[in-house]
Structure formats: C-alpha cells, structure tokens
Scaffold this active site. Structure first.
Site, PDB file in Angstrom:
ATOM      1  CG  HIS A 207      50.808 -26.538 -21.424  1.00 54.21           C
ATOM      2  ND1 HIS A 207      50.901 -24.973 -21.803  1.00 54.21           N
ATOM      3  CD2 HIS A 207      51.276 -26.457 -20.202  1.00 54.21           C
ATOM      4  CE1 HIS A 207      51.019 -24.235 -20.127  1.00 54.21           C
ATOM      5  NE2 HIS A 207      51.507 -25.727 -19.330  1.00 54.21           N
TER       6      HIS A 207
ATOM      7  CG  ASP B  50      52.165 -25.458 -14.121  1.00 52.24           C
ATOM      8  OD1 ASP B  50      52.610 -25.555 -14.864  1.00 52.24           O
ATOM      9  OD2 ASP B  50      51.115 -24.071 -13.768  1.00 52.24           O
TER      10      ASP B  50
END
Length: 357
Positions: free
Chosen positions: A170, A294
């Site tokens: 990430h 997200d």
C-alpha cells in the site's frame, strides 16, 4: 436483463482500512506523517477507522459491499521503534481477527507487520495466518528510508512464500528529504496532495514492487504474489516501458514484464475509474483485477473532514460515491459477465483463499 447490466453475485472490497486507538496514539507520538496528522486521526475518519462493527457493516450495505478485507491503515506500525511496533502490531492483528470471528461472512483481514524488526515481522505474519486466520499482510514501501527489497527484510518474504499468502503493498508518504526535493514549492494543500494521493505515494508503491522484482525476490519465491492498489500504482500501466530494465537486469531469470504479469495483481484501491480498470485488464488479464473501496477514505461524504477528501484516491467526480456505489461500479464495468464476476469477487476469493458465500 441484458448481459451488460447483469448484477454480480457478490462484491469483495480488498483494500478497506481500520486501526486501533493505541496505534493511533503511538503514531502521533512516534511516527505520524501528514496522512496520520491530517487525514486519519481527525474527526469522522478516525471514528470510522476504529469501527469494525455495526456502523461499518451499515456503510458496506449502503455501498453494496458484501465482504471487506480489513487492513491497518497507512503507515501501519512500520515507522515505529521495534519495541513499540511489535506489541502494537500483535494487538491490532488480534483486534481484526476478533472482528472476523464475529462476522466471518463479512470480514477477512490482512496482518500489519512490525518491519522495524524483520524477524519479529516474519514471526507475526506466521502467527497471524496460522493462529488467527489472516489471509496475508499489508506492507508499506519503506521502513524509515529503506525499501522492502533490502536484504534485511528477506525473512518476511520467505515467511509469506512458505505460508502461501499474498502481500499487499500500500502507498505511504515518501521520506521528508524526497518530499522537500520533489513535492514542495506550492501551497500547503497542493504540495501535500502532490506527495500523497495526487502522485508521490503511488510512485513509492510502484517503485517498491519494481525494486522487489529487480532484487530477485520472485526468482527466490516464484509463486509469491504481490497486490498493488490503484490499478497498479503506476507500474502496471507503465509495464511495457519498465520492461526496458530487462536489458540490464541480466541476473534475473525472466523479463521484468513477466514478473509484472505473473506475480502482481491489482485492486481499485478506491479509484473508481473504468478507464484504468480497462488498462489493467489489458496488461494483466481479467484474472488479476479486484475491487477495493478504500474505506473509509474512498467515497467522501458531506460529513467528512475536507482535508481528507481525495487523498484516498476516489474519482474526483464522485461518480460512484453515493448509495450502492461499489456495486454500481462493478456492475457497470466494461467487461463481460464473467469478467465482472472476477472483478467483484471471484479473483479475490481465489487469490486470498476466501470462503465463498
């Protein structure tokens, strides 16, 4: 109902974030960057990160998400001193595991790892997977200024390969020296967005994956799988050009492009762009793309802190940000029926070895 509008059976969100109050306090004290200070630790975003219960489930229902793969938000425990990071990572992983036990049909989880102590990180990955049922781990590109391909982190990748679980890389903020050199010079908000969701942290994540390829990680572990958000963090769309490195990296067993197409998968990461989905499918094929909302960053609402808007990567037009947004994005994807099913849930179920509904 036409094939183009046939709804998918299930939507799995693969990049969905949480944290604990104790980790928040530690990051604010020891390692908080601007994403912590201005995006995650304030107002509604913080409350949503802390919630792994009924309110989160209600938001999932409203967006059409059937399951979330929970993960500790950026920068995880990676900036923290080892003596702080190790117990906090263990505690956070236990919290996520408890949420999964309470709602096994709605949640699974990635482990967060204390990479400031690589041996402890490898041990925690094994504990989280074998004892707590985590489906992999989420990493961030650097520990301090050191990328993941450094030899010191090899135990972590050995553990993931042995356990046969994927690692999700990430984005995280670049080091301050790089921010000052490459991302400053504008007003405060513009510079921050340039170094984070507008450019910098995607470059960091894509570069971290590319460096793992060049360091021979996938020659040592041919079956190891890496997941990138935001449709490939600049690396996948640029794969043909990155393959130029194959002419110099003669120590590798395959071409760079072959590692990208054989060892990487991608998620939306909250970037609701059919154009970028199409590009990712063109490079990787339909078996390596997954959905990710997200959460709680990906779909700003009127109650969200203005400073947090846009940093998670949601389409600036907000095209799918309303009720049913996740499912609307998947159901309207420019893929055939089987391709939409793969995007919505089939690929996630296979890559993460999830129980099917």
């Amino acid at each position: 109902m036409s094939e183009a509008s046939t709804p998918v059976r299930r939507v799995v969100g693969v990049e969905e974030h949480a944290w604990t109050a104790e980790l928040r306090q530690a990051l604010l004290k020891w390692g908080g960057d601007e994403t912590v200070n201005r995006m995650s630790s304030r107002g509604e975003v913080n409350l949503r990160l802390l919630d792994v219960g009924e309110e989160r489930l209600a938001r999932m229902d409203a967006s059409g998400v059937d399951m979330e793969i929970l993960s500790v938000t950026t920068p995880g425990t990676q900036p923290l001193p080892a003596e702080v990071a190790v117990p906090l990572a263990r505690e956070a992983n236990d919290v996520l595991a408890d949420a999964v036990r309470r709602h096994p049909d709605r949640f699974a989880a990635f482990a967060t790892l204390p990479t400031s102590d690589p041996e402890a990180a490898a041990a925690e990955l094994e504990r989280a997977v074998t004892a707590q049922g985590h489906v992999g781990a989420m990493l961030f590109p650097r520990t301090g200024e050191t990328f993941l391909d450094h030899d010191g982190f090899r135990p972590l990748f050995e553990a993931a390969a042995h356990l046969d679980v994927p690692l999700y890389i990430h984005p995280a903020m670049p080091p301050k020296k790089l921010i000052d050199a490459a991302y400053s010079g504008f007003d405060e908000m513009t510079s921050m967005l340039l170094s984070t969701g507008g450019w910098g942290w995607h470059s960091e994540a894509g570069l971290a994956a590319l460096r793992l390829i060049l360091a021979g990680t996938f020659d040592r572990h041919p079956d190891l799988q890496i997941i990138l958000g935001h449709w490939g963090e600049m690396l996948v769309p640029f794969a043909d050009r990155a393959d130029l490195l194959s002419t110099a990296a003669t120590h590798l067993q395959r071409r760079v492009l072959d590692y990208i197409t054989g060892n990487l998968s991608v998620t939306a990461g909250g970037l609701y762009s059919h154009r970028m989905l199409t590009a990712a499918v063109d490079v990787l094929g339909p078996d390596r793309v997954m959905f990710g909302a997200d959460s709680p960053y990906g779909a700003p609402t009127a109650t969200d802190d203005a400073d947090a808007r846009g940093l998670g990567g949601v389409d600036s037009r907000g095209s799918f940000g309303g009720p049913g947004g996740a499912r609307a994005f998947v159901d309207s994807a420019p893929l055939d029926e089987q391709g939409r099913a793969k995007l919505g849930h089939l690929n996630a179920e296979r890559i993460l070895n999830l129980k099917t509904a």
